[in-house]
Scaffold this active site. Structure first.
Site, PDB file in Angstrom:
ATOM      1  N   ASP A  98       0.854  -1.188   0.000  1.00  0.00           N
ATOM      2  CA  ASP A  98       0.000   0.000   0.000  1.00  0.00           C
ATOM      3  C   ASP A  98       0.894   1.245   0.000  1.00  0.00           C
ATOM      4  O   ASP A  98       1.682   1.452   0.924  1.00  0.00           O
ATOM      5  CB  ASP A  98      -0.854  -0.018   1.283  1.00  0.00           C
ATOM      6  CG  ASP A  98      -2.136   0.771   1.143  1.00  0.00           C
ATOM      7  OD1 ASP A  98      -3.136   0.355   1.760  1.00  0.00           O
ATOM      8  OD2 ASP A  98      -2.125   1.788   0.433  1.00  0.00           O
ATOM      9  N   ASP A 199      -3.100   4.730  -2.379  1.00  0.00           N
ATOM     10  CA  ASP A 199      -4.067   5.351  -1.473  1.00  0.00           C
ATOM     11  C   ASP A 199      -4.572   6.685  -2.026  1.00  0.00           C
ATOM     12  O   ASP A 199      -3.773   7.533  -2.437  1.00  0.00           O
ATOM     13  CB  ASP A 199      -3.352   5.593  -0.121  1.00  0.00           C
ATOM     14  CG  ASP A 199      -4.295   6.073   0.955  1.00  0.00           C
ATOM     15  OD1 ASP A 199      -5.252   5.345   1.266  1.00  0.00           O
ATOM     16  OD2 ASP A 199      -4.075   7.181   1.475  1.00  0.00           O
ATOM     17  N   GLU A 249      -7.108   3.510  -5.172  1.00  0.00           N
ATOM     18  CA  GLU A 249      -8.272   3.824  -4.343  1.00  0.00           C
ATOM     19  C   GLU A 249      -8.799   5.180  -4.811  1.00  0.00           C
ATOM     20  O   GLU A 249      -8.086   6.195  -4.735  1.00  0.00           O
ATOM     21  CB  GLU A 249      -7.911   3.898  -2.860  1.00  0.00           C
ATOM     22  CG  GLU A 249      -9.160   4.190  -2.016  1.00  0.00           C
ATOM     23  CD  GLU A 249      -8.874   4.702  -0.639  1.00  0.00           C
ATOM     24  OE1 GLU A 249      -7.883   5.430  -0.466  1.00  0.00           O
ATOM     25  OE2 GLU A 249      -9.646   4.376   0.281  1.00  0.00           O
ATOM     26  N   HIS A 323     -10.498  -2.016   5.536  1.00  0.00           N
ATOM     27  CA  HIS A 323     -10.148  -1.525   6.875  1.00  0.00           C
ATOM     28  C   HIS A 323     -10.831  -0.208   7.218  1.00  0.00           C
ATOM     29  O   HIS A 323     -10.662   0.319   8.326  1.00  0.00           O
ATOM     30  CB  HIS A 323      -8.626  -1.354   6.944  1.00  0.00           C
ATOM     31  CG  HIS A 323      -8.138  -0.342   5.972  1.00  0.00           C
ATOM     32  ND1 HIS A 323      -8.161  -0.539   4.604  1.00  0.00           N
ATOM     33  CD2 HIS A 323      -7.662   0.902   6.157  1.00  0.00           C
ATOM     34  CE1 HIS A 323      -7.705   0.537   3.990  1.00  0.00           C
ATOM     35  NE2 HIS A 323      -7.402   1.432   4.908  1.00  0.00           N
ATOM     36  N   ASP A 324     -11.565   0.345   6.220  1.00  0.00           N
ATOM     37  CA  ASP A 324     -12.263   1.616   6.460  1.00  0.00           C
ATOM     38  C   ASP A 324     -13.766   1.438   6.594  1.00  0.00           C
ATOM     39  O   ASP A 324     -14.485   2.430   6.791  1.00  0.00           O
ATOM     40  CB  ASP A 324     -12.034   2.575   5.276  1.00  0.00           C
ATOM     41  CG  ASP A 324     -10.613   3.026   5.133  1.00  0.00           C
ATOM     42  OD1 ASP A 324     -10.187   3.279   3.986  1.00  0.00           O
ATOM     43  OD2 ASP A 324      -9.912   3.113   6.164  1.00  0.00           O
TER      44      ASP A 324
HETATM   45  O1  TEU Z   1      -9.043   6.201   2.747  1.00  0.00           O
HETATM   46  C1  TEU Z   1      -9.608   7.258   2.002  1.00  0.00           C
HETATM   47  C2  TEU Z   1     -10.849   7.710   2.657  1.00  0.00           C
HETATM   48  O2  TEU Z   1     -11.522   8.613   2.250  1.00  0.00           O
HETATM   49  C3  TEU Z   1     -11.170   7.041   3.913  1.00  0.00           C
HETATM   50  O3  TEU Z   1     -11.209   8.006   4.846  1.00  0.00           O
HETATM   51  C4  TEU Z   1     -12.463   6.244   3.762  1.00  0.00           C
HETATM   52  O4  TEU Z   1     -12.985   6.362   2.500  1.00  0.00           O
HETATM   53  C5  TEU Z   1     -13.476   6.793   4.720  1.00  0.00           C
HETATM   54  O5  TEU Z   1     -12.908   6.662   5.998  1.00  0.00           O
HETATM   55  C6  TEU Z   1     -14.761   6.001   4.641  1.00  0.00           C
HETATM   56  O6  TEU Z   1     -15.686   6.685   5.474  1.00  0.00           O
HETATM   57  C7  TEU Z   1      -7.646   6.027   2.607  1.00  0.00           C
HETATM   58  C8  TEU Z   1      -7.236   4.894   3.538  1.00  0.00           C
HETATM   59  O7  TEU Z   1      -7.910   3.696   3.136  1.00  0.00           O
HETATM   60  C9  TEU Z   1      -7.637   5.288   4.948  1.00  0.00           C
HETATM   61  O8  TEU Z   1      -7.407   4.215   5.865  1.00  0.00           O
HETATM   62  C10 TEU Z   1      -6.830   6.498   5.333  1.00  0.00           C
HETATM   63  O9  TEU Z   1      -7.260   6.946   6.619  1.00  0.00           O
HETATM   64  C11 TEU Z   1      -7.027   7.643   4.314  1.00  0.00           C
HETATM   65  O10 TEU Z   1      -6.955   7.212   2.956  1.00  0.00           O
HETATM   66  C12 TEU Z   1      -5.936   8.679   4.489  1.00  0.00           C
HETATM   67  O11 TEU Z   1      -4.724   8.119   4.058  1.00  0.00           O
END
Ligand code: TEU
Length: 545
Positions: A98, A199, A249, A323-324
Site C-alpha cells: 500500500d 491510497d 483507491e 479496513h475503512d
Molecule cells: O481512505 C480514504 C478515505 O476517504 C477514507 O477516509 C475512507 O474512505 C473513509 O474513511 C470512509 O468513510 C484512505 C485509507 O484507506 C484510509 O485508511 C486512510 O485513513 C485515508 O486514505 C488517508 O490516508
C-alpha cells in the site's frame, strides 16, 4: 495453483496491526503474517495486500508515512519483510504493498524541512498558502472533519491536509517531488514487490485553490492533471513489468474517470476501487448517520459499474469491505443469530465473487467476523471516528446517539484482531491487544471454521477455486436481472454459449423468483436451501448451463 492471468486473481487484504502478533506487543507484525501463510494458501488467494508497514507515527495506523524507505519497527525489520516476500513467493502468493503518496506524515523529514522557512528547498513539496484575511485560504473541509487547511505560525501560512492534521498533502505539481516518489517506488519494485495499492490516488491533482460552494472535493477529486500524473507514474515505474498489478483507491470518483484509469491503452493503473456502493446507508450522503441500506440502489450502483467498466474496456476491483468499512455481514447480511450470520455471509460471498473484476477479501470476512458494538468511546481507536465523536458532541448529539452511529459506521469495526481461535485474545496476542477483541471470538474463529465444512470459509475457498477454473466468471458478459426487485439480487454471466445464473435473497423473509426463471442446469455453488423459486431468507445459488 498460481494463476498466470492476473484477471483470474483474488486478493486478500491484511491490516497488519490487527492480523497476528508474535511478540506480545499487543499489535500484529510481519512475522505474524508469515506464520499464517499456510492458512492463506489453504484459502487459495493469489495476492496479499498489506496496508502500510512503512515507518509512521501511526496517527492514522500507517497512512501517515514518515519514511518511505524504512519498515515501521512496530511491525518488524526490513529483513522480516524480505522473508515475508520470499516465504509468500515460495507458496505462489504475491505481495501488493500500500503506497500513500497523496500525503505524508508531518513527521516526514520533507515536511519538517518544508515548514522551517518559505525558501526552504522542500517548501514546495507541500501545499502552503497565505490565509484570506485571517481565514484559511479556501473553505475546503477535511475528510476527517474540520477545515482542510492547518495554520502554521512559524511561517504565517497554512498547509493543506485533506485528512488528519498530521497528514500533509504533497504538491504533485513539483517535478522534483514526483521524481522522488518514482525513485521510491522503483526501490520497492527492485525489493521484490508484485503490486501496489495507491491510497486516494485520484486526489493528487488539486486543481485551482478557490472557494467551493460545497466542501471542496469537487475541485480536487479526479483533478485536471490526475491522468497525466498516473501515466507518468506508470511509465517511470511499474508500467513495463508484465503482470504487475496495481489498484487505485478512488475517493468519490466517476465511472468515466475509472474507465480512463483502467483502460490498458492509457497505461495508468490495472484496476480501481470506487465506494459508491458503500454509501447506500448514508442518509443524504452523510456518513455519520443511520438508516437502513437501500438495496435497490446497491444493485443499481454495482450493475452500473459492472456494465460501464466492461463496456469501456477497463477493470474493476470488487469488494464488500476493507479496513475503512464496517463488517459486511453486519451491514448487508444478518448477524443476529449464528444460522443467519452463516447463511447471509455465504450469500454475500456468492453474490460478489461471481461478478466481473478482481475480488478483494478483507481479513476475517472469510469467517464472517461481525461489527464490534463497542458501547463506550474509550474503546474506539480510529482517528476518523474520534474526530467525528468530538464534532457530533459539539453539534449536541447525545452520547447514546453518537455511540449508536459509531457502532454502525466506525472504521474500528473492521480493525479488531483477527479471531484465530477461542483462547485468550482469540489467539491474536499474548499481550494486551491495542484494540479489544470482538466479544464473539469463542463462536467465530478460524480454528472452528476450518473444522466445519459448512462454515463460510469453505464457501470463499470454493469461490476462489471457481474463479481460477471458470473463464465465464472472469470474462463472461454481466446481464443484470430483476433490477427493481426489493429482495433478490440476480444476474447472469454469459460466455461462449454458456450461462451462469446467480440468485441471492438479501432479505430475512422468503422471496419468490418469477415462475419464468429456468432453474435447470448444474448447481455451481449454493448455501442452504432447496433450489426452487421460493427462496429461503438469505438463500443464494449459481446454476451453470
Ligand atoms: O481512505 C480514504 C478515505 O476517504 C477514507 O477516509 C475512507 O474512505 C473513509 O474513511 C470512509 O468513510 C484512505 C485509507 O484507506 C484510509 O485508511 C486512510 O485513513 C485515508 O486514505 C488517508 O490516508
Amino acid at each position: 495453483m498460481a494463476v498466470t492471468d492476473w484477471r483470474k486473481s483474488v486478493v486478500y487484504q491484511i491490516y497488519p496491526k490487527s492480523f497476528n502478533d508474535t511478540t506480545g506487543s499487543g499489535q500484529g507484525d510481519i512475522n505474524g503474517i508469515i506464520e499464517k501463510l499456510d492458512y492463506l494458501k489453504t484459502l487459495g488467494v493469489d495476492y496479499l495486500w498489506l496496508t502500510p508497514v512503512y515507518r509512521s507515527p501511526m496517527n492514522d495506523n500507517g497512512y501517515d508515512i514518515s519514511d518511505y524507505y524504512e519498515i515501521n519497527p512496530d511491525f518488524g525489520t526490513k529483513a522480516d519483510f524480505r522473508r515475508l516476500l520470499d516465504e509468500a513467493h515460495r507458496r505462489g502468493i504475491k505481495i501488493m504493498s500500500d503506497i500513500v503518496i497523496n500525503h505524508t506524515s508531518t513527521h516526514h523529514n520533507w515536511f519538517v524541512e518544508s515548514r522551517k522557512s518559505k525558501d526552504n528547498p522542500y517548501r514546495d513539496y507541500y501545499i502552503w498558502k497565505d490565509g484570506d484575511n485571517g481565514a484559511p485560504p479556501t473553505n475546503w473541509e477535511s475528510k476527517f472533519g474540520g477545515n482542510a487547511w492547518q495554520y502554521d505560525e512559524a511561517t504565517d501560512q497554512y498547509y493543506l491536509r485533506l485528512f488528519d492534521v498530521t497528514q500533509a498533502d504533497l504538491n504533485w505539481e513539483n517535478d522534483k517531488l514526483r521524481k522522488e516518489i518514482y525513485d521510491m517506488i522503483n526501490y520497492w519494485i527492485d525489493f521484490g514487490m508484485d503490486g501496489f495499492r495507491f491510497d486516494v490516488i485520484n486526489l493528487i491533482s488539486k486543481g485551482e485553490y478557490k472557494n467551493s460552494d460545497k466542501i471542496g472535493k469537487e475541485l480536487y477529486t479526479d483533478g485536471p492533471r490526475v491522468h497525466e500524473f498516473l501515466h507518468e507514474l506508470n511509465r517511470n515505474t511499474f508500467g513495463n513489468i508484465p503482470g504487475f498489478m496495481t489498484v487505485g483507491e478512488m475517493s468519490s470518483t466517476t465511472l468515466e474517470h475509472c474507465i480512463k484509469y483502467t483502460h490498458p491503452d492509457r497505461q495508468e493503473l490495472s484496476s480501481v476501487f470506487n465506494f459508491h456502493h458503500l454509501k447506500v446507508d448514508y442518509k443524504e450522503g452523510e456518513k455519520w448517520t443511520m438508516m437502513p441500506y437501500n438495496f435497490v440502489e446497491l444493485k443499481e450502483i454495482l450493475f452500473k459499474w459492472q456494465k460501464g467498466i466492461a463496456a469501456g474496456g477497463g477493470w474493476n476491483a470488487i469488494f464488500w469491505c476493507n479496513h475503512d468499512q464496517p463488517r459486511v455481514v453486519s451491514r448487508f447480511g444478518n448477524d443476529t443469530t449464528e444460522e443467519l450470520r452463516v447463511q447471509s455471509g455465504k450469500m454475500l460471498a456468492i453474490t460478489l465473487h461471481l461478478l466481473q473484476g478482481t475480488p478483494y477479501i478483507y481479513q476475517g470476512e472469510e469467517i464472517g467476523m461481525t461489527n464490534l458494538y463497542f458501547n463506550q468511546i474509550e474503546d474506539y481507536r480510529d482517528v476518523e471516528s474520534l474526530n467525528a465523536y468530538e464534532i457530533m458532541k459539539d453539534k449536541g448529539y447525545s452520547e447514546s446517539e453518537i455511540i449508536a452511529i459509531l457502532q454502525d459506521k466506525s472504521r474500528d469495526n473492521s480493525r479488531s484482531p483477527v479471531q484465530w481461535n477461542g483462547k485468550k485474545n482469540a489467539g491474536f496476542t499474548d499481550g494486551t491487544p491495542w484494540i479489544n477483541v470482538a466479544s464473539n471470538y469463542e463462536i467465530i474463529n478460524v480454528e472452528k471454521a476450518l473444522k466445519d465444512i459448512n462454515s463460510i470459509f469453505y464457501t470463499y475457498q470454493k469461490l476462489i477455486k471457481l474463479r481460477h477454473e471458470q473463464n465465464i466468471i472472469t470474462y463472461g458478459e454481466v446481464k443484470p436481472l430483476l433490477e427493481e426487485d426489493k429482495q433478490i439480487f440476480a444476474y447472469e454471466r454469459i460466455l461462449d454459449g454458456k450461462t451462469l445464473l446467480v440468485i441471492a435473497n438479501f432479505s430475512d423473509t422468503q422471496a419468490e423468483l418469477p415462475a419464468t426463471f429456468d432453474l435447470d442446469g448444474e448447481v455451481m455453488i449454493q448455501n442452504d436451501g432447496e433450489i426452487c423459486h421460493h427462496l429461503k431468507p438469505y438463500q443464494a445459488f449459481a446454476i451453470l448451463r
